[in-house]
Design a protein around this motif. Structure first.
Motif, PDB file in Angstrom:
ATOM      1  N   LEU A 239       0.813  -1.215   0.000  1.00 53.89           N
ATOM      2  CA  LEU A 239       0.000   0.000   0.000  1.00 53.89           C
ATOM      3  C   LEU A 239       0.848   1.267   0.000  1.00 53.89           C
ATOM      4  CD1 LEU A 239      -2.693  -1.119   2.622  1.00 53.89           C
ATOM      5  CD2 LEU A 239      -2.981  -0.964   0.141  1.00 53.89           C
ATOM      6  N   GLY A 240       2.154   1.125   0.152  1.00 57.05           N
ATOM      7  CA  GLY A 240       3.047   2.273   0.127  1.00 57.05           C
ATOM      8  C   GLY A 240       2.955   3.151   1.359  1.00 57.05           C
ATOM      9  N   ILE A 241       2.767   2.548   2.534  1.00 53.10           N
ATOM     10  CA  ILE A 241       2.628   3.313   3.767  1.00 53.10           C
ATOM     11  C   ILE A 241       4.009   3.725   4.285  1.00 53.10           C
ATOM     12  CG2 ILE A 241       1.711   3.304   6.114  1.00 53.10           C
ATOM     13  CD1 ILE A 241      -0.363   3.076   3.804  1.00 53.10           C
ATOM     14  N   THR A 242       4.152   5.022   4.577  1.00 53.79           N
ATOM     15  CA  THR A 242       5.445   5.533   5.065  1.00 53.79           C
ATOM     16  C   THR A 242       5.372   6.060   6.496  1.00 53.79           C
ATOM     17  OG1 THR A 242       5.014   7.757   4.172  1.00 53.79           O
ATOM     18  CG2 THR A 242       6.117   6.173   2.712  1.00 53.79           C
ATOM     19  N   TYR A 243       4.186   6.299   7.038  1.00 51.67           N
ATOM     20  CA  TYR A 243       4.121   6.748   8.424  1.00 51.67           C
ATOM     21  C   TYR A 243       4.415   5.563   9.352  1.00 51.67           C
ATOM     22  CZ  TYR A 243      -0.785   5.117   7.917  1.00 51.67           C
ATOM     23  OH  TYR A 243      -1.919   4.385   7.650  1.00 51.67           O
ATOM     24  N   PRO A 244       4.841   5.828  10.594  1.00 50.16           N
ATOM     25  CA  PRO A 244       5.264   4.745  11.493  1.00 50.16           C
ATOM     26  C   PRO A 244       4.154   3.742  11.774  1.00 50.16           C
ATOM     27  CG  PRO A 244       5.966   6.874  12.340  1.00 50.16           C
ATOM     28  CD  PRO A 244       5.036   7.161  11.192  1.00 50.16           C
TER      29      PRO A 244
END
Length: 239
Positions: A178-183
């Motif tokens: 999903l391309g998640i970059t937040y922690p």
């Protein structure tokens, strides 16, 4: 069916020439009893035949009953469909002890990147905490919208995802896809989920910089709804 080797089937004897006439023995019939008309014969079933018919009838009835019960249970399943999760519910207070205005517990977080931190360490600005799981379809559906808002408002709002009931090994493949970059933090034993009074997945908490709960939201949100809640409860204007 079992075939016995070494035997040879014997053909039946050919029928006699001419039409067959059934033989009816009426010599022992009681006086006044109705006689079978010519050309007809009475069907006599032995006790073994009756038992076989009864057994077959019971098997058929049992199969029909099982089919009906299965169909009924399928139609009245207790499983909650996705649409139930997708219906947002704004709750000022949950069933547990964590209510709006109360301090949010300081969680010791083990992040997917291998580092550890606490919720308080991340509270240098208003925070959005999203509790999710890879087995929750609405959770995965809303996460790209969270990522989009994070990319836009990340300097003003801190984003954290807590993977409820799963470890990094369970959740990381979905986060990567999903391309998640937040922690993202793992919560395999649901210690954090219980501390936050998890009601249902997905659940999102809006937390003030002083560590108090500003708002709780159950159900998936799209980008517009997320921006609206941030602006309303965290007082951070959407770009």
């Amino acid at each position: 069916m079992t075939f016995v080797s070494g035997t040879t089937p014997t053909p039946d004897s050919p029928p006699p020439e001419g039409p067959a006439t059934p033989q009816t023995d009426s010599s022992n019939a009681p006086e006044g009893a109705a006689k079978a008309p010519p050309g007809s014969s009475r069907l006599r079933l032995s006790g073994r035949d009756m038992a076989a018919i009864t057994a077959v009838s019971l098997v058929i009835a049992f199969a029909i009953a099982i089919a009906v019960v299965t169909f009924t249970n399928k139609g009245s399943s207790d499983a909650v469909p996705d649409e139930e999760f997708l219906t947002p519910q704004d709750t000022g207070a949950a069933a547990g002890s964590l209510e709006v205005g109360n301090p949010v517990p300081n969680l010791d977080l083990k992040l997917f990147d291998g580092t550890t931190t606490t919720l308080d360490d991340l509270l240098d600005r208003p925070m959005v905490v999203n509790v999710w799981a890879s087995t929750c379809t609405p959770c995965l559906r809303e996460m790209p919208d969270f990522e989009a808002v994070h990319q836009d408002l990340g300097d003003s709002v801190s984003f954290v995802g807590i993977d409820s009931g799963e470890s990094k090994a369970d959740g990381q493949p979905f986060a990567d896809k999903l391309g998640i970059t937040y922690p993202l933090a793992e919560d395999p034993e649901q210690v954090h989920s219980n501390a936050l009074d998890l009601v249902a997945l997905p659940m999102t908490l809006f937390i003030n910089t002083d560590g108090t709960l500003a708002h709780r939201r159950l159900g998936a949100m799209d980008e517009a709804a997320l921006r609206s809640n941030i602006e309303k409860y965290l007082k951070v204007p959407s770009a």
